[in-house]
Design a protein around this motif. Structure first.
Motif, PDB file in Angstrom:
ATOM      1  N   ARG A 121       0.833  -1.219   0.000  1.00 23.53           N
ATOM      2  CA  ARG A 121       0.000   0.000   0.000  1.00 23.53           C
ATOM      3  C   ARG A 121       0.863   1.263   0.000  1.00 23.53           C
ATOM      4  N   GLU A 122       1.968   1.213   0.734  1.00 21.95           N
ATOM      5  CA  GLU A 122       2.865   2.375   0.770  1.00 21.95           C
ATOM      6  C   GLU A 122       3.447   2.647  -0.613  1.00 21.95           C
ATOM      7  N   ALA A 123       3.819   1.563  -1.304  1.00 25.07           N
ATOM      8  CA  ALA A 123       4.376   1.724  -2.656  1.00 25.07           C
ATOM      9  C   ALA A 123       3.309   2.240  -3.617  1.00 25.07           C
ATOM     10  N   ALA A 124       2.073   1.735  -3.464  1.00 22.99           N
ATOM     11  CA  ALA A 124       0.974   2.202  -4.312  1.00 22.99           C
ATOM     12  C   ALA A 124       0.762   3.705  -4.125  1.00 22.99           C
ATOM     13  N   GLU A 125       0.766   4.152  -2.863  1.00 25.16           N
ATOM     14  CA  GLU A 125       0.547   5.582  -2.601  1.00 25.16           C
ATOM     15  C   GLU A 125       1.677   6.443  -3.154  1.00 25.16           C
ATOM     16  N   ARG A 126       2.908   5.940  -3.039  1.00 21.99           N
ATOM     17  CA  ARG A 126       4.048   6.701  -3.575  1.00 21.99           C
ATOM     18  C   ARG A 126       3.969   6.762  -5.101  1.00 21.99           C
ATOM     19  N   TRP A 127       3.583   5.627  -5.715  1.00 20.43           N
ATOM     20  CA  TRP A 127       3.415   5.567  -7.172  1.00 20.43           C
ATOM     21  C   TRP A 127       2.353   6.605  -7.600  1.00 20.43           C
ATOM     22  N   LEU A 128       1.246   6.631  -6.864  1.00 17.92           N
ATOM     23  CA  LEU A 128       0.147   7.548  -7.204  1.00 17.92           C
ATOM     24  C   LEU A 128       0.529   9.007  -6.981  1.00 17.92           C
ATOM     25  N   PHE A 129       1.340   9.250  -5.956  1.00 18.90           N
ATOM     26  CA  PHE A 129       1.826  10.608  -5.713  1.00 18.90           C
ATOM     27  C   PHE A 129       2.608  11.111  -6.926  1.00 18.90           C
ATOM     28  N   HIS A 130       3.537  10.277  -7.409  1.00 22.14           N
ATOM     29  CA  HIS A 130       4.342  10.687  -8.572  1.00 22.14           C
ATOM     30  C   HIS A 130       3.471  10.814  -9.825  1.00 22.14           C
ATOM     31  N   MET A 131       2.493   9.921  -9.975  1.00 27.37           N
ATOM     32  CA  MET A 131       1.642  10.003 -11.165  1.00 27.37           C
ATOM     33  C   MET A 131       0.784  11.265 -11.135  1.00 27.37           C
ATOM     34  N   GLY A 132       0.302  11.627  -9.955  1.00 26.57           N
ATOM     35  CA  GLY A 132      -0.458  12.876  -9.827  1.00 26.57           C
ATOM     36  C   GLY A 132       0.384  14.081 -10.255  1.00 26.57           C
ATOM     37  N   GLN A 133       1.628  14.087  -9.796  1.00 26.92           N
ATOM     38  CA  GLN A 133       2.544  15.175 -10.177  1.00 26.92           C
ATOM     39  C   GLN A 133       2.839  15.150 -11.678  1.00 26.92           C
ATOM     40  N   ALA A 134       3.017  13.944 -12.207  1.00 23.33           N
ATOM     41  CA  ALA A 134       3.319  13.808 -13.640  1.00 23.33           C
ATOM     42  C   ALA A 134       2.137  14.301 -14.478  1.00 23.33           C
ATOM     43  N   SER A 172       2.105  18.025 -14.524  1.00 23.32           N
ATOM     44  CA  SER A 172       3.209  18.669 -15.256  1.00 23.32           C
ATOM     45  C   SER A 172       3.193  18.334 -16.753  1.00 23.32           C
ATOM     46  N   THR A 173       2.175  17.568 -17.170  1.00 19.51           N
ATOM     47  CA  THR A 173       2.059  17.257 -18.601  1.00 19.51           C
ATOM     48  C   THR A 173       1.004  18.175 -19.198  1.00 19.51           C
ATOM     49  N   SER A 174       1.408  18.988 -20.123  1.00 21.31           N
ATOM     50  CA  SER A 174       0.445  19.959 -20.690  1.00 21.31           C
ATOM     51  C   SER A 174      -0.569  19.247 -21.569  1.00 21.31           C
ATOM     52  N   ASP A 175      -1.626  19.930 -21.866  1.00 17.77           N
ATOM     53  CA  ASP A 175      -2.654  19.429 -22.784  1.00 17.77           C
ATOM     54  C   ASP A 175      -3.480  18.278 -22.221  1.00 17.77           C
ATOM     55  N   ILE A 176      -3.486  18.079 -20.909  1.00 18.44           N
ATOM     56  CA  ILE A 176      -4.434  17.109 -20.354  1.00 18.44           C
ATOM     57  C   ILE A 176      -5.533  17.897 -19.643  1.00 18.44           C
ATOM     58  N   ASP A 177      -6.725  17.874 -20.204  1.00 17.43           N
ATOM     59  CA  ASP A 177      -7.841  18.616 -19.608  1.00 17.43           C
ATOM     60  C   ASP A 177      -8.248  17.987 -18.275  1.00 17.43           C
ATOM     61  N   ASP A 178      -8.961  18.758 -17.462  1.00 16.56           N
ATOM     62  CA  ASP A 178      -9.291  18.320 -16.106  1.00 16.56           C
ATOM     63  C   ASP A 178     -10.124  17.037 -16.087  1.00 16.56           C
ATOM     64  N   ASP A 179     -11.069  16.923 -17.004  1.00 14.43           N
ATOM     65  CA  ASP A 179     -11.918  15.734 -17.028  1.00 14.43           C
ATOM     66  C   ASP A 179     -11.086  14.472 -17.334  1.00 14.43           C
ATOM     67  N   SER A 180     -10.181  14.567 -18.294  1.00  8.76           N
ATOM     68  CA  SER A 180      -9.314  13.421 -18.615  1.00  8.76           C
ATOM     69  C   SER A 180      -8.420  13.084 -17.425  1.00  8.76           C
ATOM     70  N   LYS A 181      -7.933  14.128 -16.763  1.00 14.46           N
ATOM     71  CA  LYS A 181      -7.048  13.926 -15.615  1.00 14.46           C
ATOM     72  C   LYS A 181      -7.766  13.151 -14.510  1.00 14.46           C
ATOM     73  N   ILE A 182      -9.005  13.518 -14.254  1.00 15.69           N
ATOM     74  CA  ILE A 182      -9.790  12.826 -13.216  1.00 15.69           C
ATOM     75  C   ILE A 182     -10.011  11.361 -13.609  1.00 15.69           C
ATOM     76  N   LYS A 183     -10.371  11.133 -14.864  1.00 19.45           N
ATOM     77  CA  LYS A 183     -10.608   9.756 -15.318  1.00 19.45           C
ATOM     78  C   LYS A 183      -9.331   8.920 -15.219  1.00 19.45           C
ATOM     79  N   LEU A 184      -8.205   9.496 -15.642  1.00 21.03           N
ATOM     80  CA  LEU A 184      -6.939   8.755 -15.573  1.00 21.03           C
ATOM     81  C   LEU A 184      -6.556   8.466 -14.127  1.00 21.03           C
ATOM     82  N   MET A 185      -6.717   9.456 -13.272  1.00 20.77           N
ATOM     83  CA  MET A 185      -6.313   9.257 -11.873  1.00 20.77           C
ATOM     84  C   MET A 185      -7.202   8.209 -11.196  1.00 20.77           C
ATOM     85  N   ASN A 186      -8.501   8.181 -11.510  1.00 20.41           N
ATOM     86  CA  ASN A 186      -9.374   7.137 -10.958  1.00 20.41           C
ATOM     87  C   ASN A 186      -8.939   5.746 -11.434  1.00 20.41           C
TER      88      ASN A 186
END
Lengths: 172, 172
Positions: free
Chosen positions: B105-118, B121-135
């Motif tokens: 679980r700790e590794a999953a959370e760290r992975w998700l932390f970096h993915m959230g930041q990534a 920091s990636t341009s051209d991803i609209d908010d709706d796509s970002k939410i879907k990807l993060m889910n």
């Protein structure tokens, strides 16, 4: 270590291009939902009625209707149709979900024998689709055999133990 | 036993409908190939440069360029684009391919932390796509945690031993 898909190709005799020719065919729209449900029903009717007790017993603890649904939903999704499988069960995770079963080469061949018969007994599957499906099934069956063998190896690899030991974080 | 995707939903807080809302969104065509390669590059740049040594070391034996390619090819395929991943590596087999790694679980959370930041920091991803990807990512991360835990349990289940013992075929 040889990769899973290389082992699968070597053991099955099906190249990765032939195995995934399904991705350029859109078989769901060619064949339709009913064909896939009929195929999976024909397949499991044979499996659950197999004369070979060693093979039949692999499925002994599984509900036949559930097995049929799991298979056709996966196939529909994988062949370009709606994502029925993931909407209900999440990622296919093919190797992990087969982990409880003894997926040997003998079992793979028996599975493929029944699938070949099921394909032949399902009407409305043209020869080209049949070849593409069988290549996909043959490669996938040996991909699973390779995945199970890898699991057994992984339990004793020094590399994994070493990696676990070097973690300084107790909660990790 | 609770199913993998139920554990994933419970632990991640993401329902299976939200996790696989990507299947009704066609994100590949919304975002394009370049966005996914950039996202995976941004992600692994952060991971391989992580201050947290316990997390960085998980990837220590893996080639960074290969990790980037594996991830963006999988994402492109899963988000409705061409099947780049399967054409090269076969089935994703997500749980089995993560088996060598300590997916806690700790590794999953760290992975998700970096993915959230990534993602940020990636341009051209609209908010709706970002939410879907993060889910999708959050549910999948915990699906893998559940898969690893199941692996550890499976090694000692009496049911499996019993099933193996009852096979009458020596070659099986």
């Amino acid at each position: 270590m040889q990769s899973l898909q290389k082992k699968a190709s070597e053991w099955s005799g099906v190249s990765i291009d032939d195995a995934f020719a399904i991705d350029n065919a859109d078989l769901f729209h060619t064949l339709g939902l009913q064909t896939f449900t009929t195929l999976s029903t024909n397949f499991y009717n044979r499996v659950y009625d197999d004369d070979e007790e060693w093979f039949r017993s692999i499925f002994g603890n599984s509900d036949k209707e559930k097995a049929i649904q799991n298979q056709y939903e996966f196939l529909v999704q994988r062949m370009g149709g709606p994502p029925l499988y993931s909407q209900r069960r999440g990622h296919p995770a093919l190797i992990a979900r087969h982990r409880p079963f003894p997926v040997t080469r003998e079992a793979a061949e028996r599975w493929l024998f029944h699938m070949g018969q099921a394909l032949d007994s399902t009407s409305d599957i043209d020869d080209d689709s049949k070849i593409k499906l069988m290549n996909f099934f043959r490669h996938t069956a040996y991909f699973l055999v390779a995945g199970v063998e890898q699991k057994d190896q992984n339990l004793h690899t020094p590399g994994k133990d070493a990696a676990q030991k070097q973690h300084p974080c107790k909660n990790f």
